[in-house]
Scaffold this motif. Structure first.
Motif, short mmCIF file in Angstrom:
data_model
loop_
_atom_site.label_atom_id
_atom_site.label_comp_id
_atom_site.label_asym_id
_atom_site.label_seq_id
_atom_site.Cartn_x
_atom_site.Cartn_y
_atom_site.Cartn_z
N GLN A 89 0.84 -1.19 0.00
CA GLN A 89 0.00 0.00 0.00
C GLN A 89 0.88 1.25 0.00
N VAL A 123 0.59 5.76 -0.73
CA VAL A 123 -0.31 6.91 -0.83
C VAL A 123 0.24 7.86 -1.88
N ARG A 128 -4.96 13.12 -1.45
CA ARG A 128 -4.28 11.89 -1.06
C ARG A 128 -5.13 10.70 -1.50
N GLU A 183 -5.00 6.42 -1.50
CA GLU A 183 -4.34 5.15 -1.21
C GLU A 183 -4.38 4.26 -2.45
N GLU A 229 4.55 7.37 1.22
CA GLU A 229 3.77 8.46 0.64
C GLU A 229 4.59 9.00 -0.52
#
Length: 665
Positions: free
Chosen positions: A5, A7, A14, A16, A60
Motif C-alpha cells: 500500500q 499513498v 491523497r 491510497e 507516501e
C-alpha cells in the motif's frame, strides 16, 4: 510478487493505492509529463528520489514537477552533469570539481591547464546538445568508499570529497553537500542506448530520468574559483549555466538578465555621474558625487523628517569605540569576523563600529528612565563598517562602509506588539513613498539544532517570535519562514521587496532583542515603583542607505521620479540669444526649491535634448523667439511628449506639482 500500500499525493489530494512489490515511482506518474522526480517516504519523513526509486509498503509519494523549486534544482544539477560530461569529452585531462544548482542556474568547477574562453563555451554547448539528444539515462549506483576511491583514483577532488563524506567538514564545504552526504555513497552513470555507461560522476542525486528531459539551457560565462571557496586552495575554472523547464522560460530569464544589465547601478552610477569607488580609498567604500549627493540628501532629509513625525528622537554617535562596549552587547563573540581589526590607542583596543545599537543603549542608560517615557525611540543615520570579503563586495548593494537609518525602540514587554506593528506600518509606508510597493515578509527564527549560536531562554525566544509572527500575519502580506536566520539576540522580520523587473531585495528589518537590555542592565521605573527591564526593538527602514540607493537606481533604471531626480528641469535655449530668458526662469524655479540647470553650451538644440534624455532629466523647457515673445516655453517630458507654447507660470506649476506629489513621471 506481493501487494503493498502506498499513498499518492497529487494537488493536495491523497489517494491510497495498491501496487505490487518492485513498482517504481514513475509508474504512479506515467500520465504526468511534468513530473521528473518524486518526494517519497514514510509520513513526515519524505525525501527526494529518482523516478526509478522502488516503492516500499507505506510510502507516501508526491510528484515533483519540473517547474517547481525542487524540480528546477534537479533539472539544473542534471544539466551540470551533462556539462561536465561534455567538458571531459573535449578535454579528457580535465579534473572534476563540484557542480551544484544555484539560484537560476548551475555551475561546475574544473581543473584544466588553460582557462576557458567564450569560444570554448560554444563548443561545449554543442557537445551538450548531442548528449541531450542521445537520451542518456541517469542511473544511480550505490558503492563503497573503497570501490569509489579505486574507481575515481584519477579524480583528486572527488577523492577529497569522499574523505569529507559524513564528516564535520562536509556541511561547510561549498557545494559538497550536493555531491556527497551522510549515508550511502552513490555514483550516477549516464547510460547510452546500448546500455553502456557513457560517463560517471560521484553524486547524491536525484536526477532527471534521462538527458532528453532537459528542455532548454544555456552556458553563460566562465570564471576562476578557488576549490571549495578557500583562497588557500587551487584556483579552478568555473563554468556557469542556466536551465529552465521550457524554451519560453529560458528566453524570459535571458530577457531579465539583459534588463538587469541595462539597469546595473554600477554602470548607471558612472553614466549619470552619481558615485564612484576610488581605488585610493579602498574596495567597498563609496564616494557620492554632486548629483548622487543630491539624491542622498533628499533621501536623508525625507526619512529624517518621517522619523520625527513617527515619534523618534534624532541622536548621533561616534564611528569608533573601545572593544569593551561590543563585549557588553554580545557582538564581538558572534560578529568579530565581520568587524575591521582593532586599533590600539592609549592602552585600549578600539573598533570601527559595525552597528549602532550598543551606543544607543548607553544613551538610554545615561539617566534614570520612567515607564512614562516609553516607548523611547532613538534614531540616527549611523555610519558603520563591515569587513566584507572581497568576493562579495558589489557596488552599493554590498559595501564595507555604510549608513544605516537605524532606530531602536525601548518599550515595556506589553508595548512590544504595538511597537512592532507601528514599525512595520512605518517601514511599508516609507517603501511605498519611494515607489516600491511589491513585497512580502520573511520571519527569521532560531535554529534549535545549533543553540550555541543564540542567546536567551526558550521562553524568551517563544515570546519574541510570537510577537513578530502575529504582527506579520496581521499585515496580510505573504509570510515566508527563515529557520536559523535570526540574529544571535532575537528573531526578526525582514521586508523582501520586488523591484520593477521582479527581482527580490532584502530591505528593512525589525528585530526583537531581549539580550542587550539585560547585558547593559537597562532599567526603567515601573508604575508600581519597581525596576524593570525594557524590550529593545531594532529597525532599519532602508537597511542601509547605500544599498537602498543602489536598488532605487536599478528599480528606476536611473530615471528617478522628479522629487528624487538630481536635476529636475533642463533649460534648453534654441540659440544664444535665449540664454538670459532661460536663466531668469531658472532663478524663479530655484527660488521655489526646484533643481534647474540651463545648457548654455555650443551644442545644437537636438544634441542638448539628447544629452538631457541620456541624463534622464524628468522635464525640459525649450525656449525660442516665439516663447520669449509670449512668455512661454515648449514643455518636454522625459518620455518624448512635448507641449508647445506653455505659459511660463503653468510650466513652473507643472514641475512644482509633480515634485510635491512625488508622482512617478
Amino acid at each position: 510478487m506481493s501487494d503493498i500500500q502506498v499513498v499518492r499525493i497529487h494537488a493536495d489530494q491523497r489517494a491510497e493505492t495498491t501496487v505490487t512489490t518492485g513498482t517504481k515511482a514513475w509508474e504512479l506518474f506515467r500520465d504526468d509529463a511534468d513530473v521528473i522526480a518524486a518526494r517519497v517516504g514514510a509520513p513526515g519523513q519524505q525525501s527526494l528520489k529518482d523516478l526509478s526509486y522502488e516503492l516500499t509498503d507505506g510510502d507516501e509519494v508526491e510528484g515533483v514537477a519540473i517547474d517547481s523549486a525542487d524540480g528546477r534544482d534537479i533539472l539544473r544539477h542534471s544539466t551540470a552533469h551533462v556539462l561536465a560530461q561534455a567538458v571531459q569529452q573535449i578535454w579528457p585531462e580535465a579534473k572534476l570539481g563540484i557542480g551544484p544548482p544555484v539560484e537560476n542556474g548551475f555551475y561546475y568547477d574544473f581543473d584544466v591547464e588553460t582557462p576557458f574562453v567564450p569560444e570554448d563555451l560554444v563548443k561545449i554547448e554543442s557537445a551538450m546538445r548531442k548528449i541531450i539528444k542521445e537520451n542518456q539515462r541517469f542511473e544511480r549506483r550505490v558503492t563503497t568508499d573503497a570501490d569509489a576511491l579505486d574507481e575515481l583514483k584519477d579524480e583528486p577532488y572527488k577523492i577529497e570529497l569522499i574523505g569529507l563524506k559524513g564528516g564535520a567538514g562536509a556541511a561547510d564545504t561549498e557545494g559538497a553537500s550536493v555531491e556527497v552526504g551522510a549515508g550511502d555513497l552513490t555514483i550516477y552513470d549516464n547510460i547510452g542506448r546500448n546500455g553502456e555507461a557513457k560517463w560517471s560522476d560521484l553524486c547524491r542525486g536525484p536526477h532527471l530520468p534521462t538527458t532528453k528531459r532537459i528542455p532548454a539551457f544555456k552556458l553563460m560565462r566562465s570564471a576562476a574559483a578557488y576549490w571549495r571557496g578557500d583562497e588557500k586552495n587551487k584556483q579552478l575554472q568555473r563554468i556557469y549555466g542556466t536551465a529552465w523547464e521550457s524554451k519560453e522560460a529560458l528566453e524570459e530569464h535571458l530577457h531579465r538578465i539583459e534588463e538587469a544589465e541595462r539597469r546595473d547601478h554600477r554602470k548607471l552610477g558612472r553614466d549619470l555621474d552619481l558615485f564612484s569607488f576610488p581605488d585610493e580609498i579602498g574596495s567597498g567604500l563609496a564616494v557620492f558625487h554632486p548629483k548622487g549627493g543630491v539624491i542622498k540628501r533628499v533621501m536623508e532629509d525625507y526619512v529624517r523628517q518621517r522619523h520625527i513625525e513617527e515619534g523618534f528622537d534624532y541622536v548621533g554617535t561616534p564611528h569608533i569605540s573601545k572593544e569593551g562596549l561590543f563585549h557588553t552587547s554580545g557582538h564581538l563573540p558572534y560578529y568579530k569576523d565581520t568587524m575591521f581589526p582593532p586599533m590600539e590607542f592609549e592602552g585600549s583596543d578600539y573598533y570601527l563600529k559595525a552597528m549602532n545599537c550598543p551606543m544607543h543603549n548607553l544613551i538610554f542608560r545615561s539617566r534614570g528612565r520612567s515607564y512614562r517615557e516609553l516607548p523611547l525611540r532613538l534614531f540616527e543615520f549611523g555610519s558603520v563598517y563591515r569587513y566584507e570579503k572581497s568576493g562579495v563586495v558589489h557596488g552599493l548593494t554590498r559595501v564595507r562602509g555604510l549608513t544605516q537609518d537605524d532606530s531602536h525602540s525601548y518599550v515595556t514587554p506589553e508595548q512590544a506588539p504595538a511597537e512592532v506593528k507601528h514599525l512595520l506600518d512605518f517601514v511599508l509606508g516609507l517603501l511605498r513613498d519611494f515607489g516600491i510597493d511589491d513585497f512580502y515578509l520573511e520571519l527569521s527564527t532560531r535554529d534549535d539544532s545549533k543553540p550555541e549560536k543564540f542567546v536567551g531562554t526558550d521562553e524568551d525566544w517563544q515570546v519574541a517570535t510570537k510577537v513578530l509572527e502575529d504582527v506579520a500575519v496581521g499585515s496580510g502580506l505573504e509570510l515566508v519562514p527563515d529557520p536559523g536566520g535570526a540574529a544571535f539576540y532575537g528573531p526578526k522580520i525582514s521586508v523582501q521587496a520586488r523591484d520593477a523587473i521582479g527581482r527580490t531585495w532584502q530591505m528593512s528589518t525589525i528585530q526583537y532583542d531581549f539580550n542587550q537590555p539585560k547585558g547593559f542592565e537597562l532599567e526603567f521605573a515601573a508604575a508600581d515603583g519597581s525596576r524593570q527591564q525594557p524590550v529593545m526593538i531594532h529597525s532599519a527602514k532602508f537597511g542601509s542607505l547605500e544599498r537602498f540607493f543602489g536598488v532605487l537606481v536599478e528599480h528606476y533604471a536611473g530615471a528617478f521620479p522628479p522629487w528624487l531626480a538630481p536635476i529636475q528641469v533642463q533649460g534648453i535655449p534654441i540659440a544664444e540669444r535665449h540664454h538670459d530668458y532661460l536663466f531668469d526662469i531658472a532663478r524663479q524655479m530655484k527660488a521655489q526649491g526646484l533643481r534647474v540647470e540651463v545648457d548654455d553650451s555650443d551644442d545644437r538644440m537636438q544634441k542638448k535634448i539628447r544629452n538631457a534624455q541620456l541624463q534622464k532629466v524628468p522635464f525640459m523647457m525649450i525656449a525660442g523667439d516665439d516663447d520669449v515673445e509670449k512668455g512661454a516655453v515648449s514643455f518636454r517630458y522625459r518620455d518624448g511628449r512635448q507641449d508647445n507654447g506653455v505659459p511660463l507660470a503653468e510650466a513652473i506649476e507643472r514641475v512644482a506639482a509633480a515634485v510635491a506629489s512625488r508622482e512617478q513621471v
